[in-house]
Design an enzyme around this catalytic site. Sequence first.
Site, PDB file in Angstrom:
ATOM      1  N   CYS A 285     -24.285 -12.160  26.713  1.00 22.38           N
ATOM      2  CA  CYS A 285     -24.994 -12.942  25.682  1.00 22.38           C
ATOM      3  C   CYS A 285     -25.940 -13.970  26.315  1.00 22.38           C
ATOM      4  CB  CYS A 285     -24.005 -13.688  24.785  1.00 22.38           C
ATOM      5  SG  CYS A 285     -22.889 -12.645  23.849  1.00 22.38           S
TER       6      CYS A 285
ATOM      7  N   LEU B 137     -10.105  -2.864  14.497  1.00 24.88           N
ATOM      8  CA  LEU B 137      -9.851  -4.118  15.219  1.00 24.88           C
ATOM      9  C   LEU B 137      -8.542  -4.071  15.991  1.00 24.88           C
ATOM     10  CD1 LEU B 137     -10.715  -6.562  12.296  1.00 24.88           C
ATOM     11  CD2 LEU B 137     -12.172  -5.964  14.232  1.00 24.88           C
TER      12      LEU B 137
ATOM     13  N   TYR C 265      -3.594   1.458  11.904  1.00 27.04           N
ATOM     14  CA  TYR C 265      -4.481   0.376  12.348  1.00 27.04           C
ATOM     15  C   TYR C 265      -4.674  -0.718  11.302  1.00 27.04           C
ATOM     16  CZ  TYR C 265      -7.835   3.142   9.599  1.00 27.04           C
ATOM     17  OH  TYR C 265      -8.453   3.833   8.598  1.00 27.04           O
TER      18      TYR C 265
ATOM     19  N   CYS D  14     -22.053 -10.689   6.319  1.00 30.80           N
ATOM     20  CA  CYS D  14     -21.465 -11.828   7.022  1.00 30.80           C
ATOM     21  C   CYS D  14     -21.254 -11.507   8.504  1.00 30.80           C
ATOM     22  CB  CYS D  14     -20.132 -12.152   6.364  1.00 30.80           C
ATOM     23  SG  CYS D  14     -19.475 -13.720   6.846  1.00 30.80           S
TER      24      CYS D  14
ATOM     25  N   ASP E 165     -11.356 -12.289   4.856  1.00 29.78           N
ATOM     26  CA  ASP E 165     -10.318 -11.254   4.840  1.00 29.78           C
ATOM     27  C   ASP E 165      -9.601 -11.150   6.193  1.00 29.78           C
ATOM     28  OD1 ASP E 165      -9.297  -9.465   3.098  1.00 29.78           O
ATOM     29  OD2 ASP E 165     -10.573  -7.803   3.709  1.00 29.78           O
TER      30      ASP E 165
ATOM     31  N   CYS F  87       0.840  -1.197   0.000  1.00 30.89           N
ATOM     32  CA  CYS F  87       0.000   0.000   0.000  1.00 30.89           C
ATOM     33  C   CYS F  87       0.877   1.250   0.000  1.00 30.89           C
ATOM     34  CB  CYS F  87      -0.896  -0.003   1.241  1.00 30.89           C
ATOM     35  SG  CYS F  87      -2.136   1.301   1.190  1.00 30.89           S
TER      36      CYS F  87
HETATM   37  S1  SF4 Z   1     -15.013 -13.766  10.868  1.00 30.79           S
HETATM   38 FE1  SF4 Z   1     -15.202 -13.394   8.673  1.00 30.79          FE
HETATM   39  S2  SF4 Z   1     -16.438 -15.079   7.894  1.00 30.79           S
HETATM   40 FE2  SF4 Z   1     -16.695 -15.016  10.122  1.00 30.79          FE
HETATM   41  S3  SF4 Z   1     -18.523 -13.760  10.476  1.00 30.79           S
HETATM   42 FE3  SF4 Z   1     -16.761 -12.406  10.600  1.00 30.79          FE
HETATM   43  S4  SF4 Z   1     -16.544 -11.579   8.514  1.00 30.79           S
HETATM   44 FE4  SF4 Z   1     -17.831 -13.394   8.373  1.00 30.79          FE
HETATM   45  S1  SF4 Z   2      -5.866   0.386   5.853  1.00 31.00           S
HETATM   46 FE1  SF4 Z   2      -4.029  -0.646   5.133  1.00 31.00          FE
HETATM   47  S2  SF4 Z   2      -4.498  -1.199   3.009  1.00 31.00           S
HETATM   48 FE2  SF4 Z   2      -5.995   0.334   3.619  1.00 31.00          FE
HETATM   49  S3  SF4 Z   2      -5.102   2.276   2.957  1.00 31.00           S
HETATM   50 FE3  SF4 Z   2      -4.483   1.956   5.087  1.00 31.00          FE
HETATM   51  S4  SF4 Z   2      -2.463   0.961   4.975  1.00 31.00           S
HETATM   52 FE4  SF4 Z   2      -3.460   0.779   2.976  1.00 31.00          FE
HETATM   53  S1  SF4 Z   3     -24.994  -9.527  24.243  1.00 23.40           S
HETATM   54 FE1  SF4 Z   3     -26.627  -9.774  22.738  1.00 23.40          FE
HETATM   55  S2  SF4 Z   3     -26.276  -8.178  21.251  1.00 23.40           S
HETATM   56 FE2  SF4 Z   3     -24.369  -8.433  22.413  1.00 23.40          FE
HETATM   57  S3  SF4 Z   3     -23.170  -9.870  21.214  1.00 23.40           S
HETATM   58 FE3  SF4 Z   3     -24.281 -11.053  22.761  1.00 23.40          FE
HETATM   59  S4  SF4 Z   3     -26.150 -11.696  21.696  1.00 23.40           S
HETATM   60 FE4  SF4 Z   3     -25.264 -10.027  20.513  1.00 23.40          FE
END
Ligand code: SF4
Ligand code: SF4
Ligand code: SF4
Length: 353
Positions: free
Chosen positions: A307, A194, A21, A245, A267, A15
């Site tokens: 939960c 994250l 982050y 997802c 990803d 990149c």
């Molecule tokens: S970890 Fe990836 S595949 Fe699993 S629920 Fe999150 S986004 Fe979807």
């Molecule tokens: S988050 Fe990562 S891939 Fe996206 S623009 Fe920034 S450095 Fe590049």
């Molecule tokens: S507490 Fe309820 S809203 Fe929060 S992650 Fe768990 S199931 Fe989902």
Amino acid sequence: MEKITVLIKPVSFVCNMQCDYCFYKDVIKYRTNPVKKMNKNVYLSIIKKTLNHCETPIEIEYCFQGGEPLLAGIEFYKDFIDEVNLRNTVHMIKYSIQTNGTLIDNQWIDLFKQYHFLVGISLDGIQITHDFHRRIKGEESFHKVIVAINLLKHNNIDFNILSVITSHMSMYAKDIYRFYKDMNFKYTQFIPCLPPLGGGVGLKPKEFFRFYRELYDEYRKDQQVHISLFDQIHYLLNGQIDCSCGMLGYCSIQIVIETDGSIYPCDFYALRKYCLGNILHHSLKECITNKIAYIFLREEKEYSYVCDDCEFYSICQGNCKRQNVCMFDEYYCGYKELLKYIKNKEDKHNENI
Ligand code: SF4
Ligand code: SF4
Ligand code: SF4
């Protein structure tokens, strides 16, 4: 019509920006010898195997991501599309790309226009929040991205905005909504920042709730900017299922293809241990139905104590196993607070109609 989406990484994590982050640069630390650019053998294999995946007509979306996918150069894309056109006789083909926008110029605009690309632009809110994390060799990048967005608008190219909610950004929800509205953005998606896979600091659950509550208050006034999470919550609270997802608490197999042809289920988990195979040697079907795919789909994830008796469990089930750490800790769930908040507002609104 059946649809498959293939997420292609033409330059892997490479990149021109250095966002502190960046989750994909973090992911790459867990793989050995990443190849920096996809060669023709690999993308020909992607094209042939996706086109042969089904004999009857389906929709195939080739979605290019990074790193910064524009660094592959425009000839990569022109050749990719020529090869698809040469071979495809039955399927409906769509192209999309997720970019930081800073390299977009008129030649890219011509390509996006000609092949009807849907362009995802990474923009983290207003200037102060964007430039806080998203820099190029120490320099601010906000104005470059805005120039690119204006080029897309001027040329009627479909685009949406992807924003990463950081702790810093979580204090500016109202300003960000107003700015996005002034910019006439139609479709936006926010994702939480994250923590690194090995542990560290990401968006905190209370920040998650504060940001979305303020954003929702502003959004409710005119609903001029679509915010994907609010659309999805609205569907869920009304008994409909139309979710990205993880919203319903389980994984599905995405097809993420790296520069060397290796295939991963998500990803966030493009890690050696989840490698489903290689497009050079395996069919898509072999990859998405093998034992590793099965393990990925079934493996345990973290939950919060909240939960256990959550009233929203049936429409959440602990959410996405990678992103949920930004939503809850042991005894507090910001996503639950948000669902309660939105439900109350929607119920009151419905009572008054
Ligand atoms: S970890 Fe990836 S595949 Fe699993 S629920 Fe999150 S986004 Fe979807
Ligand atoms: S988050 Fe990562 S891939 Fe996206 S623009 Fe920034 S450095 Fe590049
Ligand atoms: S507490 Fe309820 S809203 Fe929060 S992650 Fe768990 S199931 Fe989902």
